[in-house]
Design a protein around this motif. Structure first.
Motif, short mmCIF file in Angstrom:
data_model
loop_
_atom_site.label_atom_id
_atom_site.label_comp_id
_atom_site.label_asym_id
_atom_site.label_seq_id
_atom_site.Cartn_x
_atom_site.Cartn_y
_atom_site.Cartn_z
N ARG A 94 64.00 19.81 44.03
CA ARG A 94 64.65 20.24 45.25
C ARG A 94 64.34 19.33 46.43
O ARG A 94 64.44 19.71 47.58
CB ARG A 94 64.28 21.71 45.54
N GLU A 97 67.37 18.78 48.67
CA GLU A 97 67.62 19.85 49.66
C GLU A 97 66.71 19.69 50.88
O GLU A 97 67.14 19.87 52.02
CB GLU A 97 67.37 21.22 49.03
N GLU A 100 68.01 16.90 53.01
CA GLU A 100 69.20 17.31 53.77
C GLU A 100 68.82 18.11 55.01
O GLU A 100 69.39 17.92 56.09
CB GLU A 100 70.12 18.16 52.89
#
Ligand code: SAH
Length: 501
Positions: A94, A97, A100
């Motif tokens: 992850r 993520e 981001e």
């Protein structure tokens, strides 16, 4: 001006601390905060002694949204945050993520790749991912997803048809299910398969079989996550290439009880032979209660004829203070230097300082005699750079010979109570094969922290290794006996004795 915060997503590698990148080490040394996951080897945290440590907790106890919010908050405070993730940050972690979220929050970020378990785990189990005689491709997928779920792109019918090696991450929960699935879609049940648990660490375990029987074998051997599965002809090379699991101390858990700064050599030698090393120091050196005598001595160093060091820690601590006040080693003056014991002399040698006299024995009278043999002691001025609580034997012996003695405390030893790497917790939870002791005081301090006889009762498999007769005596005093006593009484001797077991 407050510095601007930044976040570094850093791959910690698969477990073996040596597989961290140099860039990762550099960033850890500069971090204000380190946020790390369960898969990260906690030994790496030693590279960030200055940093606030935040552990995500067992089984990812802190939810992803919370961890992202925490990283953003710390960066907004102006902190340098290292987000340390197992393996490579962008592989099933992850990391994408989190990156981001950092972009959205306009926070500076960088991503440092790590050695992924995808390549490291097969290697440490003796399996090359590719080999000309077996394959020309490899495929990686997760065994965690439910192929029936809408969001997954797992297609077992297609995976079963791809030639080449296959690597499966997070596949333990559904091992029986996905292996059967692949067989149902045409992959041969005889395909060689290996499962590797906790790869690249001293706790690595592996089992090999076929696609048809691996689920049963892994269950029988109680293989549990984190583990990775490799499928394909390359698995058969394991018989010949299994360098990691064939090291002499592989599978042994060994406790090292020296102080952190002294432990490294013993730990390095044991880990190099494949042992899982738990470094559990029981004492640490801190500044003396009163630093005035040391500060005064530093101002009048030129008035001394001799500096006498009686321990490597004394050398380290003295020069820490020295270089706070002076920039130039020449400020030490033309003084002569004595070092008791080869380890103390070696520490001085690291600083390119020549030792004029090196008494071998740690007995006040003998040290004074060695100095008197070098030159007449009478009216000479000695600066003893020692621990705060040290016996009066040495100063008295020098004074008896007419010497003028300043006994200067450079440090104080106190019990170590911290457990930043979780090594002490692991010992209490799982026991060990060996506990090594390198001095009588390591025995006494370890006993004060853990109650040695009680620990041995709880874990009867634990054996004790002593560096020599003095250390063994301290064990006898507790009604215990060492299984191994090193000869010669050195770190090398201790390692050699353990290797023979
Ligand atoms: N980013 C990580 C993977 C995270 S997903 C990487 O690049 O390695 C977690 C899965 O990785 C585990 O379920 C397991 O399948 C695998 N894994 C990670 N470290 C491992 C290790 N030391 N030994 C075996 N498998 C490991």
């Amino acid at each position: 001006m407050k510095s601007k915060g930044a976040v570094y997503l850093v791959g910690a590698g698969p477990g073996d601390a040596g597989l961290l990148t140099l860039r990762g080490a550099e960033l850890l040394a500069a971090a204000d905060v380190v946020v790390y996951d369960q898969l990260v080897n906690p030994d790496l945290l030693r590279l960030a002694p200055q940093a606030e440590l935040i552990h995500r907790g067992k089984g990812m106890a802190m939810p992803q949204a919370e961890i992202t919010a925490l990283i953003l908050a710390k960066a907004r405070e102006g902190k340098t945050v290292v987000r340390l993730k197992g393996g490579d940050p962008y592989i099933f972690g992850r990391g994408g993520e989190e990156a981001e979220a950092l972009v959205a929050a306009k926070i500076h970020f960088e991503v440092v790749p790590g050695v992924s378990s995808i390549v490291a785990a097969p290697n440490y189990a003796g399996i090359p991912l590719t080999h000309r005689e077996h394959c020309s491709s490899f495929t990686v997928f997760t065994g965690h997803g439910d192929p029936a779920e809408a969001h997954t792109d797992l297609r077992y019918d297609q995976i079963a048809k791809i030639p080449g090696t296959k690597v499966v991450l997070m596949g333990m929960d559904r091992l029986a299910e996905w292996t059967q699935n692949l067989i149902a879609h045409g992959l041969a049940a005889e395909t060689p398969v290996a499962v590797v648990q906790q790869a690249t660490t001293g706790r690595q375990r592996s089992v090999a079989g076929t696609l048809g029987n691996i689920a049963a074998l892994a269950a029988e051997k109680k293989i549990s996550p984190p583990a990775l599965t490799v499928l394909g002809g390359v698995v058969t090379l394991r018989d010949r290439l299994n360098w990691f699991e064939h090291r002499p101390m592989f599978g042994k858990r060994i406790v090292v009880t020296r102080t952190r700064t002294q432990a490294s050599e013993l730990s390095r030698q044991l880990a190099g032979r494949g042992a899982e090393v738990l470094e559990i120091p029981t004492i640490k050196a801190v500044p003396p209660t009163n630093v005035t005598p040391l500060a005064d001595a530093l101002l009048e160093l030129n008035s001394y004829d001799w500096l006498v060091f009686t321990s490597p820690t004394g050398v380290t601590k003295f020069f820490e203070f020295f270089f706070r006040g002076f920039e130039d080693m020449r400020d030490i003056g033309g003084v002569r230097i004595a070092a008791v014991g080869p380890a103390t002399a070696a520490k001085l040698k690291e600083l390119h300082l020549k030792v004029d006299v090196m008494p071998e024995e740690f007995v006040g009278g003998k040290i004074a005699a060695a100095l008197a043999k070098y030159e007449t002691v009478e009216n000479l001025k000695f600066c003893l750079l020692r621990a705060e609580v040290a016996t009066r034997e040495l100063p008295q012996a020098l004074e008896a010979l007419g010497g003028i003695v300043d006994d200067i405390p450079c440090y104080r030893t106190v019990p170590e109570t911290e457990d930043r790497t979780g090594a002490a917790a692991r010992l209490l939870e799982a026991g060990a094969d060996w506990i090594t002791f390198t001095s009588g005081s390591t025995v006494e301090n370890f006993h004060a922290r853990f109650d040695l006889p009680a620990l041995l009762k709880q874990f009867p498999q634990i054996k004790l290794a002593s560096i020599g007769p003095e250390t063994s005596k301290a064990l006898t005093a507790l009604g215990l006996q060492s299984t191994v006593e090193a000869k010669p009484h050195t770190i090398e001797g201790l390692v050699a004795a353990l290797e023979k077991q």
